[in-house]
Design a protein around this motif. Structure first.
Motif, mmCIF file in Angstrom:
data_model
loop_
_atom_site.group_PDB
_atom_site.id
_atom_site.type_symbol
_atom_site.label_atom_id
_atom_site.label_comp_id
_atom_site.label_asym_id
_atom_site.label_seq_id
_atom_site.Cartn_x
_atom_site.Cartn_y
_atom_site.Cartn_z
ATOM 1 N N GLN A 158 53.399 10.337 -21.970
ATOM 2 C CA GLN A 158 52.724 9.130 -22.441
ATOM 3 C C GLN A 158 53.730 8.087 -22.923
ATOM 4 O O GLN A 158 53.565 6.893 -22.687
ATOM 5 C CB GLN A 158 51.746 9.493 -23.559
ATOM 6 C CG GLN A 158 50.551 10.302 -23.068
ATOM 7 C CD GLN A 158 49.686 10.806 -24.215
ATOM 8 O OE1 GLN A 158 50.114 10.834 -25.372
ATOM 9 N NE2 GLN A 158 48.472 11.218 -23.886
ATOM 10 N N ARG A 159 54.772 8.553 -23.587
ATOM 11 C CA ARG A 159 55.811 7.633 -24.047
ATOM 12 C C ARG A 159 56.507 6.985 -22.861
ATOM 13 O O ARG A 159 56.766 5.777 -22.849
ATOM 14 C CB ARG A 159 56.819 8.384 -24.914
ATOM 15 C CG ARG A 159 57.850 7.479 -25.583
ATOM 16 C CD ARG A 159 58.802 8.273 -26.473
ATOM 17 N NE ARG A 159 58.089 9.186 -27.361
ATOM 18 C CZ ARG A 159 58.085 10.511 -27.242
ATOM 19 N NH1 ARG A 159 58.781 11.092 -26.280
ATOM 20 N NH2 ARG A 159 57.401 11.263 -28.091
ATOM 21 N N ALA A 160 56.805 7.785 -21.833
ATOM 22 C CA ALA A 160 57.464 7.254 -20.642
ATOM 23 C C ALA A 160 56.579 6.244 -19.925
ATOM 24 O O ALA A 160 57.065 5.212 -19.439
ATOM 25 C CB ALA A 160 57.838 8.395 -19.700
ATOM 26 N N ALA A 161 55.269 6.512 -19.855
ATOM 27 C CA ALA A 161 54.354 5.584 -19.192
ATOM 28 C C ALA A 161 54.314 4.246 -19.911
ATOM 29 O O ALA A 161 54.341 3.179 -19.281
ATOM 30 C CB ALA A 161 52.953 6.197 -19.116
ATOM 31 N N ALA A 162 54.274 4.277 -21.233
ATOM 32 C CA ALA A 162 54.254 3.037 -22.011
ATOM 33 C C ALA A 162 55.564 2.278 -21.848
ATOM 34 O O ALA A 162 55.573 1.043 -21.690
ATOM 35 C CB ALA A 162 53.994 3.347 -23.485
ATOM 36 N N GLU A 163 56.692 2.985 -21.861
ATOM 37 C CA GLU A 163 57.984 2.330 -21.679
ATOM 38 C C GLU A 163 58.111 1.719 -20.289
ATOM 39 O O GLU A 163 58.712 0.657 -20.114
ATOM 40 C CB GLU A 163 59.124 3.322 -21.931
ATOM 41 C CG GLU A 163 59.300 3.702 -23.388
ATOM 42 C CD GLU A 163 59.611 2.492 -24.273
ATOM 43 O OE1 GLU A 163 60.333 1.574 -23.827
ATOM 44 O OE2 GLU A 163 59.130 2.467 -25.419
ATOM 45 N N ASP A 164 57.543 2.384 -19.286
ATOM 46 C CA ASP A 164 57.552 1.822 -17.932
ATOM 47 C C ASP A 164 56.794 0.497 -17.886
ATOM 48 O O ASP A 164 57.231 -0.461 -17.238
ATOM 49 C CB ASP A 164 56.935 2.801 -16.937
ATOM 50 C CG ASP A 164 57.842 3.975 -16.620
ATOM 51 O OD1 ASP A 164 59.021 3.956 -17.029
ATOM 52 O OD2 ASP A 164 57.360 4.930 -15.969
ATOM 53 N N VAL A 165 55.647 0.445 -18.555
ATOM 54 C CA VAL A 165 54.867 -0.799 -18.593
ATOM 55 C C VAL A 165 55.689 -1.914 -19.233
ATOM 56 O O VAL A 165 55.763 -3.038 -18.710
ATOM 57 C CB VAL A 165 53.540 -0.593 -19.350
ATOM 58 C CG1 VAL A 165 52.830 -1.924 -19.584
ATOM 59 C CG2 VAL A 165 52.625 0.360 -18.582
#
Length: 204
Positions: free
Chosen positions: A108-115
């Motif tokens: 979830q952290r990686a997905a938010a950082e990707d955004v």
């Protein structure tokens, strides 16, 4: 990846034309957490089109009725400075409001950082190649988040080919291509500029 198709296959449709600055739960969608004032340049409460004289670029074929569960936020860059950190802060606030942050897992952290990274790259690209961005639209449903950055540039964004990791510059659209489910460019006949859009999957 498409660089011309307005929407990706199986598209859920982007933000409805009547949802500028408002979440589909009925509450104003601003750049601040609930109860806070709207951030500068943020449309809050008015469900019209961005700008006084034109619809958001790439609105052709958009549904008149919002889909269930979709939330929309809009940021205008008109008269703003420091647009890249402004866009990141605005997007981060939206991710908190929509439950992408705080992250419970590494995925979830990686997905938010990707955004956040894709927003930075799209806005930076508009600054470098299109005299700056006009607006940022963020649309979120349960599965996908869609980012749209409009500008008045005439160029066609594309990843540099061949891509060389050690070469300075030219990595922005390559990063967008690698991180996103799909991306593309929308142009509206008779309207200057374009909208570059990108879609990312929600965290598991």
């Amino acid at each position: 990846m498409s660089t011309t198709r307005p929407y990706s296959p199986g598209d859920r449709g982007p933000e409805p034309s009547g949802a500028s600055g408002a979440s589909e739960g009925g509450a104003p969608a601003t750049g601040e957490p609930a109860g806070g004032p709207p951030a500068a340049g943020v449309s809050a409460g008015h469900a019209a089109v961005p700008g006084a004289a034109r619809a958001p670029q790439g609105t052709a074929g958009r549904p008149s009725e919002p889909a269930a569960g979709r939330q929309v936020r809009r940021l205008s860059f008109d008269g703003q400075s420091g647009v890249v950190p402004l866009a990141r802060d605005f997007t981060r606030q939206a991710l908190y409001a929509w439950g992408w942050l705080p992250s419970a897992t590494a995925d979830q952290r990686a997905a938010a950082e990707d955004v956040l990274l894709v927003v930075s790259e799209l806005v930076t690209n508009a600054c470098l190649h299109a005299e700056g961005p006009d607006e940022l639209w963020i649309t979120c449903d349960k599965k996908v988040i869609r980012l749209e950055v409009s500008d008045r540039g005439t160029g066609q964004p594309a990843p540099r080919t061949p891509h060389r990791a050690g070469r300075p510059g030219g990595h922005g659209m390559f990063i967008v291509q690698r991180l996103c489910l799909d991306w593309g460019v929308v142009r509206t006949p008779g309207v200057a500029g374009k909208t570059v859009w990108a879609e990312l999957g929600a965290p598991a």
